[in-house]
Scaffold this motif. Sequence first.
Motif, PDB file in Angstrom:
ATOM      1  N   SER A  53       0.864  -1.097   0.080  1.00 42.87           N
ATOM      2  CA  SER A  53      -0.153  -0.069  -0.011  1.00 42.87           C
ATOM      3  C   SER A  53       0.977   1.351  -0.048  1.00 42.87           C
ATOM      4  CB  SER A  53      -0.889  -0.038   1.249  1.00 42.87           C
ATOM      5  OG  SER A  53      -0.045   0.022   2.499  1.00 42.87           O
ATOM      6  N   ASP A  54       2.151   1.146   0.508  1.00 44.47           N
ATOM      7  CA  ASP A  54       2.958   2.304   0.350  1.00 44.47           C
ATOM      8  C   ASP A  54       3.901   2.082  -0.790  1.00 44.47           C
ATOM      9  OD1 ASP A  54       5.292   1.198   3.481  1.00 44.47           O
ATOM     10  OD2 ASP A  54       4.568   0.172   1.495  1.00 44.47           O
ATOM     11  N   GLY A  55       3.778   1.430  -1.557  1.00 46.96           N
ATOM     12  CA  GLY A  55       4.600   1.679  -2.755  1.00 46.96           C
ATOM     13  C   GLY A  55       5.925   0.604  -3.087  1.00 46.96           C
ATOM     14  N   ARG A  56       5.990  -0.175  -1.980  1.00 41.76           N
ATOM     15  CA  ARG A  56       7.178  -0.963  -2.267  1.00 41.76           C
ATOM     16  C   ARG A  56       6.694  -2.322  -2.908  1.00 41.76           C
ATOM     17  NH1 ARG A  56       7.823  -3.326   3.004  1.00 41.76           N
ATOM     18  NH2 ARG A  56       5.733  -2.236   3.834  1.00 41.76           N
ATOM     19  N   THR A  57       7.840  -2.793  -3.816  1.00 36.49           N
ATOM     20  CA  THR A  57       7.747  -3.557  -4.892  1.00 36.49           C
ATOM     21  C   THR A  57       8.461  -4.898  -4.879  1.00 36.49           C
ATOM     22  OG1 THR A  57       9.003  -2.672  -6.413  1.00 36.49           O
ATOM     23  CG2 THR A  57       6.743  -1.969  -6.482  1.00 36.49           C
ATOM     24  N   PHE A  67       9.351  -5.728 -16.255  1.00 31.00           N
ATOM     25  CA  PHE A  67       7.860  -5.458 -16.027  1.00 31.00           C
ATOM     26  C   PHE A  67       8.054  -4.379 -14.828  1.00 31.00           C
ATOM     27  CE2 PHE A  67       5.843  -9.891 -16.981  1.00 31.00           C
ATOM     28  CZ  PHE A  67       6.335  -9.763 -18.299  1.00 31.00           C
ATOM     29  N   THR A  68       6.934  -3.567 -14.880  1.00 31.23           N
ATOM     30  CA  THR A  68       6.922  -2.669 -13.544  1.00 31.23           C
ATOM     31  C   THR A  68       5.459  -2.452 -13.099  1.00 31.23           C
ATOM     32  OG1 THR A  68       8.609  -1.256 -14.642  1.00 31.23           O
ATOM     33  CG2 THR A  68       7.081  -0.337 -12.879  1.00 31.23           C
ATOM     34  N   ILE A  69       5.459  -3.010 -11.916  1.00 32.59           N
ATOM     35  CA  ILE A  69       4.079  -2.921 -11.179  1.00 32.59           C
ATOM     36  C   ILE A  69       3.791  -1.420 -10.542  1.00 32.59           C
ATOM     37  CG2 ILE A  69       4.833  -3.796  -9.074  1.00 32.59           C
ATOM     38  CD1 ILE A  69       2.141  -5.316  -8.862  1.00 32.59           C
ATOM     39  N   SER A  70       2.647  -0.921 -10.609  1.00 38.55           N
ATOM     40  CA  SER A  70       2.157   0.110  -9.942  1.00 38.55           C
ATOM     41  C   SER A  70       1.051   0.385  -9.577  1.00 38.55           C
ATOM     42  CB  SER A  70       2.571   1.441 -10.770  1.00 38.55           C
ATOM     43  OG  SER A  70       1.936   1.257 -12.191  1.00 38.55           O
ATOM     44  N   ARG A  71       0.409   1.253  -8.802  1.00 35.24           N
ATOM     45  CA  ARG A  71      -0.873   1.318  -8.312  1.00 35.24           C
ATOM     46  C   ARG A  71      -1.262   2.713  -8.066  1.00 35.24           C
ATOM     47  NH1 ARG A  71      -1.312  -1.744  -2.396  1.00 35.24           N
ATOM     48  NH2 ARG A  71      -3.279  -0.746  -2.606  1.00 35.24           N
ATOM     49  N   ASP A  72      -2.535   3.076  -8.196  1.00 34.29           N
ATOM     50  CA  ASP A  72      -3.371   4.427  -8.097  1.00 34.29           C
ATOM     51  C   ASP A  72      -4.282   4.104  -7.208  1.00 34.29           C
ATOM     52  OD1 ASP A  72      -4.693   6.481  -8.131  1.00 34.29           O
ATOM     53  OD2 ASP A  72      -4.530   7.157 -10.258  1.00 34.29           O
ATOM     54  N   ASN A  73      -4.003   4.583  -5.855  1.00 31.93           N
ATOM     55  CA  ASN A  73      -4.685   4.260  -4.744  1.00 31.93           C
ATOM     56  C   ASN A  73      -6.176   5.098  -4.820  1.00 31.93           C
ATOM     57  OD1 ASN A  73      -2.918   2.496  -3.429  1.00 31.93           O
ATOM     58  ND2 ASN A  73      -1.892   4.000  -2.507  1.00 31.93           N
ATOM     59  N   ALA A  74      -6.095   6.239  -5.477  1.00 27.13           N
ATOM     60  CA  ALA A  74      -7.410   6.898  -5.605  1.00 27.13           C
ATOM     61  C   ALA A  74      -8.406   6.425  -6.407  1.00 27.13           C
ATOM     62  CB  ALA A  74      -6.901   8.282  -6.267  1.00 27.13           C
ATOM     63  N   LYS A  75      -7.722   5.510  -7.543  1.00 25.40           N
ATOM     64  CA  LYS A  75      -8.667   4.888  -8.280  1.00 25.40           C
ATOM     65  C   LYS A  75      -8.575   3.316  -8.039  1.00 25.40           C
ATOM     66  CE  LYS A  75      -7.725   7.570 -12.471  1.00 25.40           C
ATOM     67  NZ  LYS A  75      -6.932   7.765 -13.635  1.00 25.40           N
ATOM     68  N   ASN A  76      -8.171   2.939  -6.800  1.00 21.78           N
ATOM     69  CA  ASN A  76      -8.094   1.522  -6.464  1.00 21.78           C
ATOM     70  C   ASN A  76      -7.756   0.536  -7.654  1.00 21.78           C
ATOM     71  OD1 ASN A  76      -9.240   1.854  -3.841  1.00 21.78           O
ATOM     72  ND2 ASN A  76     -11.279   2.596  -4.946  1.00 21.78           N
ATOM     73  N   THR A  77      -6.493   0.943  -8.158  1.00 23.58           N
ATOM     74  CA  THR A  77      -6.257   0.049  -9.452  1.00 23.58           C
ATOM     75  C   THR A  77      -4.665  -0.057  -9.368  1.00 23.58           C
ATOM     76  OG1 THR A  77      -8.033   1.418 -10.585  1.00 23.58           O
ATOM     77  CG2 THR A  77      -5.941   0.341 -12.168  1.00 23.58           C
ATOM     78  N   VAL A  78      -4.431  -1.543 -10.119  1.00 27.83           N
ATOM     79  CA  VAL A  78      -2.989  -1.935  -9.897  1.00 27.83           C
ATOM     80  C   VAL A  78      -2.983  -2.058 -11.476  1.00 27.83           C
ATOM     81  CG1 VAL A  78      -3.610  -4.198  -9.705  1.00 27.83           C
ATOM     82  CG2 VAL A  78      -1.281  -3.253  -9.107  1.00 27.83           C
ATOM     83  N   TYR A  79      -1.565  -1.881 -11.863  1.00 24.15           N
ATOM     84  CA  TYR A  79      -1.258  -1.805 -13.391  1.00 24.15           C
ATOM     85  C   TYR A  79       0.046  -2.705 -13.578  1.00 24.15           C
ATOM     86  CZ  TYR A  79      -3.901   2.567 -13.507  1.00 24.15           C
ATOM     87  OH  TYR A  79      -4.694   3.423 -13.510  1.00 24.15           O
ATOM     88  N   LEU A  80       0.466  -3.290 -14.481  1.00 23.84           N
ATOM     89  CA  LEU A  80       1.412  -3.988 -14.807  1.00 23.84           C
ATOM     90  C   LEU A  80       1.818  -3.859 -16.146  1.00 23.84           C
ATOM     91  CD1 LEU A  80       3.285  -6.173 -13.590  1.00 23.84           C
ATOM     92  CD2 LEU A  80       2.065  -7.744 -15.038  1.00 23.84           C
TER      93      LEU A  80
END
Length: 121
Positions: A53-57, A67-80
């Motif tokens: 939740s704090d961005g550690r991968t 590959f890079t994983i990321s998330r947008d907490n405002a949109k409750n979305t995760v990307y790859l």
Amino acid sequence: QVQLVESGGGLVQAGGSLRPSCAASGLFFGINDMGWYRQASGKQRELVAVITSDGRTNYEDSVKGRFTISRDNAKNTVYLQMNSLKPEDTAVYYCNADVWVVTTKSLSGLWGQGTQVTVSS
């Protein structure tokens, strides 16, 4: 009811890129870890990448640097973000999230429906 909905898989040539996404919807307090798994035909499901939740991968060795994983907490979305794709990356990709569900007042591990990624040589 809380659910994870994936999109963004597809067919791509080796060396190409794809960026699947996974959005959580429903009634929940928050989301802890989010991750991506994959399952190739005839093989077990394996962890590809996870983000806290704090961005550690953390990444599976074969995808590090590609590959890079990321998330947008405002949109409750995760990307790859998947770059330099190889035929051996072909699999069904599933997102996973640990969600604090309102109705059960508990942490639940949820799965998306899966999205097919096919890399041609």
